[in-house]
Structures are given as structure tokens and as C-alpha cells.
Design an enzyme around this catalytic site. Structure first.
Site, PDB file in Angstrom:
ATOM      1  N   LYS A 119     -12.501  -8.459   3.308  1.00 33.91           N
ATOM      2  CA  LYS A 119     -12.731  -7.027   3.534  1.00 33.91           C
ATOM      3  C   LYS A 119     -14.057  -6.796   4.277  1.00 33.91           C
ATOM      4  CE  LYS A 119     -10.009  -5.686  -0.528  1.00 33.91           C
ATOM      5  NZ  LYS A 119      -9.945  -4.778  -1.705  1.00 33.91           N
TER       6      LYS A 119
ATOM      7  N   TYR B  94      -1.877   0.084   2.468  1.00 34.15           N
ATOM      8  CA  TYR B  94      -1.999   0.405   1.036  1.00 34.15           C
ATOM      9  C   TYR B  94      -1.108   1.575   0.627  1.00 34.15           C
ATOM     10  CZ  TYR B  94      -5.967  -2.778   0.312  1.00 34.15           C
ATOM     11  OH  TYR B  94      -6.768  -3.878   0.168  1.00 34.15           O
TER      12      TYR B  94
ATOM     13  N   PHE C 174      -8.155   6.820  -5.970  1.00 30.66           N
ATOM     14  CA  PHE C 174      -9.105   6.051  -5.152  1.00 30.66           C
ATOM     15  C   PHE C 174      -8.606   5.815  -3.735  1.00 30.66           C
ATOM     16  CE2 PHE C 174      -6.521   3.049  -7.638  1.00 30.66           C
ATOM     17  CZ  PHE C 174      -6.002   2.233  -6.634  1.00 30.66           C
TER      18      PHE C 174
ATOM     19  N   ARG D 104      -4.673 -15.291  -6.865  1.00 30.62           N
ATOM     20  CA  ARG D 104      -5.210 -14.208  -7.705  1.00 30.62           C
ATOM     21  C   ARG D 104      -6.160 -14.762  -8.770  1.00 30.62           C
ATOM     22  NH1 ARG D 104      -3.040  -9.261  -6.705  1.00 30.62           N
ATOM     23  NH2 ARG D 104      -3.101  -8.437  -8.817  1.00 30.62           N
TER      24      ARG D 104
ATOM     25  N   THR E 275      -9.886  -7.342 -10.252  1.00 30.23           N
ATOM     26  CA  THR E 275     -10.249  -6.312  -9.264  1.00 30.23           C
ATOM     27  C   THR E 275     -11.689  -5.848  -9.449  1.00 30.23           C
ATOM     28  OG1 THR E 275      -7.954  -5.553  -9.316  1.00 30.23           O
ATOM     29  CG2 THR E 275      -9.559  -4.051  -8.347  1.00 30.23           C
TER      30      THR E 275
ATOM     31  N   ARG F  50     -14.719 -12.870  -6.516  1.00 27.52           N
ATOM     32  CA  ARG F  50     -15.267 -11.530  -6.779  1.00 27.52           C
ATOM     33  C   ARG F  50     -16.459 -11.578  -7.740  1.00 27.52           C
ATOM     34  NH1 ARG F  50      -9.270  -8.864  -7.107  1.00 27.52           N
ATOM     35  NH2 ARG F  50      -9.147  -8.012  -4.994  1.00 27.52           N
TER      36      ARG F  50
ATOM     37  N   ASN G 167     -14.779  -5.001  -3.091  1.00 22.50           N
ATOM     38  CA  ASN G 167     -14.573  -6.220  -3.887  1.00 22.50           C
ATOM     39  C   ASN G 167     -14.217  -7.452  -3.038  1.00 22.50           C
ATOM     40  OD1 ASN G 167     -11.969  -5.538  -3.279  1.00 22.50           O
ATOM     41  ND2 ASN G 167     -11.198  -5.567  -5.376  1.00 22.50           N
TER      42      ASN G 167
ATOM     43  N   HIS H   5      -8.829  -9.259  -0.704  1.00 23.09           N
ATOM     44  CA  HIS H   5      -7.520  -8.816  -1.202  1.00 23.09           C
ATOM     45  C   HIS H   5      -6.610 -10.031  -1.338  1.00 23.09           C
ATOM     46  CE1 HIS H   5      -3.649  -6.670  -1.404  1.00 23.09           C
ATOM     47  NE2 HIS H   5      -3.225  -7.554  -0.511  1.00 23.09           N
TER      48      HIS H   5
ATOM     49  N   GLU I 178       3.347  -7.987   3.549  1.00 23.34           N
ATOM     50  CA  GLU I 178       1.950  -7.837   3.971  1.00 23.34           C
ATOM     51  C   GLU I 178       1.624  -8.754   5.152  1.00 23.34           C
ATOM     52  OE1 GLU I 178       0.138  -6.547  -0.395  1.00 23.34           O
ATOM     53  OE2 GLU I 178      -0.643  -8.336   0.602  1.00 23.34           O
TER      54      GLU I 178
HETATM   55  P1  CMP Z   1      -6.923  -4.780  -3.627  1.00 21.70           P
HETATM   56  O1  CMP Z   1      -6.527  -6.042  -4.297  1.00 21.70           O
HETATM   57  O2  CMP Z   1      -7.209  -4.828  -2.183  1.00 21.70           O
HETATM   58  O3  CMP Z   1      -5.788  -3.667  -3.877  1.00 21.70           O
HETATM   59  C1  CMP Z   1      -6.060  -2.286  -3.968  1.00 21.70           C
HETATM   60  C2  CMP Z   1      -7.511  -1.979  -3.913  1.00 21.70           C
HETATM   61  O4  CMP Z   1      -7.914  -0.686  -4.304  1.00 21.70           O
HETATM   62  C3  CMP Z   1      -8.227  -2.900  -4.860  1.00 21.70           C
HETATM   63  O5  CMP Z   1      -8.228  -4.212  -4.352  1.00 21.70           O
HETATM   64  C4  CMP Z   1      -9.606  -2.237  -4.966  1.00 21.70           C
HETATM   65  O6  CMP Z   1     -10.522  -2.727  -4.031  1.00 21.70           O
HETATM   66  C5  CMP Z   1      -9.310  -0.786  -4.613  1.00 21.70           C
HETATM   67  N1  CMP Z   1      -9.695   0.094  -5.694  1.00 21.70           N
HETATM   68  C6  CMP Z   1     -10.671   1.015  -5.622  1.00 21.70           C
HETATM   69  N2  CMP Z   1     -10.786   1.671  -6.765  1.00 21.70           N
HETATM   70  C7  CMP Z   1      -9.860   1.171  -7.608  1.00 21.70           C
HETATM   71  C8  CMP Z   1      -9.492   1.460  -8.954  1.00 21.70           C
HETATM   72  N3  CMP Z   1     -10.101   2.408  -9.667  1.00 21.70           N
HETATM   73  N4  CMP Z   1      -8.481   0.734  -9.493  1.00 21.70           N
HETATM   74  C9  CMP Z   1      -7.842  -0.222  -8.772  1.00 21.70           C
HETATM   75  N5  CMP Z   1      -8.167  -0.532  -7.486  1.00 21.70           N
HETATM   76  C10 CMP Z   1      -9.159   0.163  -6.917  1.00 21.70           C
END
Ligand code: CMP
Length: 140
Positions: A9, A49, A57, A85, A91, A102, A112, A115, A126
Site C-alpha cells: 500500500k 474494494y 471506513f 494472511r 488488520t 503489519r 496497514n 493487503h 483481485e
Molecule cells: P485490507 O486487507 O486491504 O482490506 C480492507 C481494508 O480496509 C483493510 O485492509 C484496512 O486497511 C481497511 N480498514 C480501515 N478501517 C478499517 C476497519 N475499521 N475495519 C476493517 N478494515 C479497515
């Protein structure tokens, strides 16, 4: 062999961590089958997304993902989706296990670093978002 999609990212790129994170990925046994540098727009980030469109968010996520360069990477390994993962961690970096990407590098749930696809089926969707089939390197 299973494929998964990683995206480094904009915070990963801004912090100059591309090499460090790819080293962690390679050391964990993943093979890189495709890689690009891209600049998403709010529209293309939102398209990626789409499943999160109704989440509170979503707007912040789209603004962040279009704020700088991203590096989508196609990875291959047995059990790639689940193992990736595990490698990247939860996350929220505060909840991520020690020695995950992370835990080591991320600042917050929103920013974070990386992805990873959440299922083998979603991984293929994807991957297709960023790569045409001919861009991928096939096993020799
Ligand atoms: P990612 O795995 O890229 O998939 C969705 C993304 O939304 C997640 O990582 C986070 O970076 C982002 N995100 C931001 N806020 C939240 C939240 N409150 N809960 C879950 N994902 C969030």
C-alpha cells in the site's frame, strides 16, 4: 499451487519498505508471478474494494489507497491465501502476532502496509483487476 494477491500500500512505498516486505514474502516461500507499480484513482480504488462500499471506513480507505503508489504482486505457493494472511498478521497492527508484516511495519488499521486476498476465489478476481493473464509468469 494456489495464487493470492498482495498489494503493497502507499504507506509501504512512502516508508521505502518495498524491499524489506518483499524479502519477508520471499523468505516465507512465496514465488512472485507478477508485479507492477500503479497509481489508483478514487474510482479504481473504490472498484477494488467494492465489497466494503457500505462500511463506515470506505471513504478513508479509498482516499488512502489513491494517495500514492501501490505495488500489486501475484504470489504463488501451496496454501497461499491462508499462509499469506498468517504472514501479514491481523488488520489492526495492535492485534497482529509478533514477526508479522503489519506488527513490524504498520501504524494503524487504516494504514496497514499490505493487503492479502481473503479466499482463493477472491484472489483470482483481485488478480484479474490488476493483471491480464499474459502479464503473469508461468511456471517453467
Ligand atoms: P485490507 O486487507 O486491504 O482490506 C480492507 C481494508 O480496509 C483493510 O485492509 C484496512 O486497511 C481497511 N480498514 C480501515 N478501517 C478499517 C476497519 N475499521 N475495519 C476493517 N478494515 C479497515
Amino acid at each position: 499451487m494456489e495464487k493470492t494477491l498482495a498489494i503493497l500500500k502507499p504507506d509501504c512505498v512512502r516508508k521505502n519498505l518495498i524491499g524489506d516486505v518483499i524479502k519477508m514474502i520471499s523468505d516465507a516461500g512465496f514465488v512472485i508471478r507478477g508485479m507492477r507499480m500503479v497509481r489508483l484513482t478514487p474510482d479504481t480504488a473504490g472498484g477494488f474494494y467494492e465489497v466494503h462500499r457500505d462500511r463506515p471506513f470506505f471513504n478513508d480507505l479509498v482516499m488512502f489507497m489513491s494517495s500514492g503508489t501501490c505495488v500489486p504482486i501475484v504470489l504463488e505457493k501451496e496454501n497461499a491465501v491462508a499462509d499469506f494472511r498468517t504472514l501479514i498478521g491481523a488488520t489492526d497492527p495492535r492485534e497482529a502476532a509478533e514477526n508479522t508484516v503489519r506488527k513490524r511495519y504498520a501504524d494503524s488499521k487504516g494504514e496497514n502496509i499490505i493487503h492479502g486476498s481473503d479466499s482463493a476465489e477472491n484472489a483470482l478476481t483481485e488478480i484479474a483487476y490488476f493483471f491480464a493473464g499474459r502479464d503473469l509468469i508461468n511456471p517453467v
